[in-house]
Design an enzyme around this catalytic site. Structure first.
Site, PDB file in Angstrom:
ATOM      1  N   SER A  51       0.835  -1.200   0.000  1.00  0.00           N
ATOM      2  CA  SER A  51       0.000   0.000   0.000  1.00  0.00           C
ATOM      3  C   SER A  51       0.871   1.251   0.000  1.00  0.00           C
ATOM      4  O   SER A  51       2.076   1.197   0.284  1.00  0.00           O
ATOM      5  CB  SER A  51      -0.915   0.022   1.233  1.00  0.00           C
ATOM      6  OG  SER A  51      -1.893  -0.989   1.177  1.00  0.00           O
ATOM      7  N   CYS A  89      -4.846  -0.552   8.707  1.00  0.00           N
ATOM      8  CA  CYS A  89      -4.193  -1.015   7.481  1.00  0.00           C
ATOM      9  C   CYS A  89      -2.919  -1.736   7.909  1.00  0.00           C
ATOM     10  O   CYS A  89      -1.970  -1.103   8.391  1.00  0.00           O
ATOM     11  CB  CYS A  89      -3.848   0.138   6.547  1.00  0.00           C
ATOM     12  SG  CYS A  89      -2.890  -0.396   5.097  1.00  0.00           S
ATOM     13  N   MET A 117      -4.348  -7.544   1.829  1.00  0.00           N
ATOM     14  CA  MET A 117      -4.301  -6.554   2.880  1.00  0.00           C
ATOM     15  C   MET A 117      -3.591  -7.156   4.093  1.00  0.00           C
ATOM     16  O   MET A 117      -3.781  -8.328   4.424  1.00  0.00           O
ATOM     17  CB  MET A 117      -5.716  -6.135   3.280  1.00  0.00           C
ATOM     18  CG  MET A 117      -6.560  -5.641   2.112  1.00  0.00           C
ATOM     19  SD  MET A 117      -7.299  -6.972   1.128  1.00  0.00           S
ATOM     20  CE  MET A 117      -8.689  -7.405   2.167  1.00  0.00           C
TER      21      MET A 117
END
Length: 395
Positions: free
Chosen positions: A19, A104, A317
């Protein structure tokens, strides 16, 4: 006609895992954005470039995907035995909405290095050469993350030979420990909100599916790929180019959120886009990853594909990886059975960009499952640092 000037806000653009996000020190934000509320949300939206009906976030720092539409605020800690507080915002792309409901896991890998470089960690805790242990309080979910950050000559080491599928170039390895990642009753939930390892999830108009509903790392709905008509080897286009499939997954997500007690009515699912996640699992099979890399069935324990913000994720993720590791460690879940069943302390799973290994320590206490920690490795790198600029009247 007088037009507002742009203002400058100190910021750092970092990659963490698979990310990217814009990182701020709380003390550097304009005063009206230092507290939760509309002012902070409006600022984050303008910085990232949302809402954008074109879906590109061209007039902002976002990249038009859930993996690149993120903001992080780091501050001096408020918790004993911790170094910094970390707050994560998932910025919607086409809506004026910032979801603060979850973490996250990928960007968690960059929090320690940002905190050290920003002077938020006691210098006495940073070796001249070696590994700095940064104790992070994850403010969204009230959990502890411990980041082991490599240090060379008194500075964060970012380059190295650690390779992470989904990231083009190698970098320095950052090991993350997610301490007691599962929800608990005192925290307003439970690791298995329904009390079951497997539920029959009824989704009107779609079907009834076997599902493992777990809250560890991030609330996640695990389904069997076969029940959905998939093999588990799908890449992004197979799902994201199918509007009917995406709509079906969103309906499943909404009913799963309701079953998990995350929302009280289906309409609230629209305002909680970041959580829960939906993932589907399958037994190992060979496939070609998005880079063309061959993944052999013998090299993995199971296949996992997961959706984030309404799209199939290009890799995995970080928080969903924690959920995968946790569920895999508990015999009887769909994840554990896809991996072959039995007791496990780690799994290597295949995702669209390749493979990832995650470990978890699970045990039963008074008939209830608990997880002490989940462990995985990521990498992080500063891409740009300086200031972001936004019109003064935008927040």
């Amino acid at each position: 006609m007088t037009h507002p000037a742009q203002i400058k806000i100190p910021a750092t653009y970092l990659r963490g895992g698979t990310s990217k996000g814009v990182f701020f020190s709380l003390q550097d934000l304009p005063e009206r954005a230092r507290q939760p509320g509309p002012g902070r949300d409006a600022l984050m939206l303008r910085v990232i470039g949302s809402p954008d009906p074109y879906g590109k976030q061209t007039d902002g720092m976002g990249g038009g995907t859930s993996s690149t539409s993120k903001a992080v605020i780091v501050s001096a800690t408020t918790k004993p035995e911790h170094d910094v507080d970390y707050l994560f915002g998932q910025v919607a792309i086409d809506k004026a909405f910032v979801d603060w409901s979850g973490n996250c896991g990928n960007l968690s890998a960059a929090v320690g290095s940002f905190a050290i470089s920003s002077g938020l960690v006691d210098p006495a805790r940073i070796p001249h050469n070696g590994t700095a242990t940064v104790r992070i309080w994850q403010a969204n979910i009230s959990k502890t993350i411990i980041a082991h950050v490599p240090i060379s000559n008194g500075e964060v080491q970012e380059t190295g030979d650690f390779e992470l599928d989904g990231v083009t170039f190698p970098a320095a390895e950052v090991q993350l420990e997610f301490v007691e990642p599962a929800a608990d009753d005192e925290g307003g939930g439970a690791m298995f909100p329904t009390g079951n390892l497997i539920d029959d999830l009824e989704v009107p108009g779609v079907g009834t599916f076997k599902a493992t509903l777990i809250n560890a790392g991030i609330p996640t709905i695990f389904l069997n790929a076969q029940d959905l008509g998939y093999s588990g080897t799908e890449l992004q286009d197979a799902i994201n180019a199918d509007p009917q499939a995406l709509a079906r997954f969103e309906t499943i997500r909404a009913y799963g959120a309701l079953r998990m007690g995350l929302i009280s009515n289906l309409e609230q699912a629209r305002e909680r886009q970041h959580t829960p996640k939906v993932a589907f699992v399958a037994a190992p099979a060979a496939y070609a990853a998005s880079s063309g890399k061959a993944v052999a069935a013998a090299d993995i324990d199971l296949l996992v594909r997961a959706l984030s913000m309404g799209k199939l994720h290009h890799a995995m993720m970080g928080t969903a990886a924690v959920a995968i590791g946790t569920a895999a460690a508990i015999p009887g879940t769909l994840v554990n059975m896809a991996a072959g069943g039995g007791e496990r302390t780690a799994v290597c799973f295949g995702h669209p960009s390749g493979t990832l290994r995650v470990g978890a320590e699970a045990r039963q206490v008074d008939g209830q499952w608990t997880v002490t920690k989940a462990i995985m490795s990521r990498s992080a790198r500063v891409l740009m640092e300086g200031w972001v600029r936004v019109p003064a009247d935008s927040f």
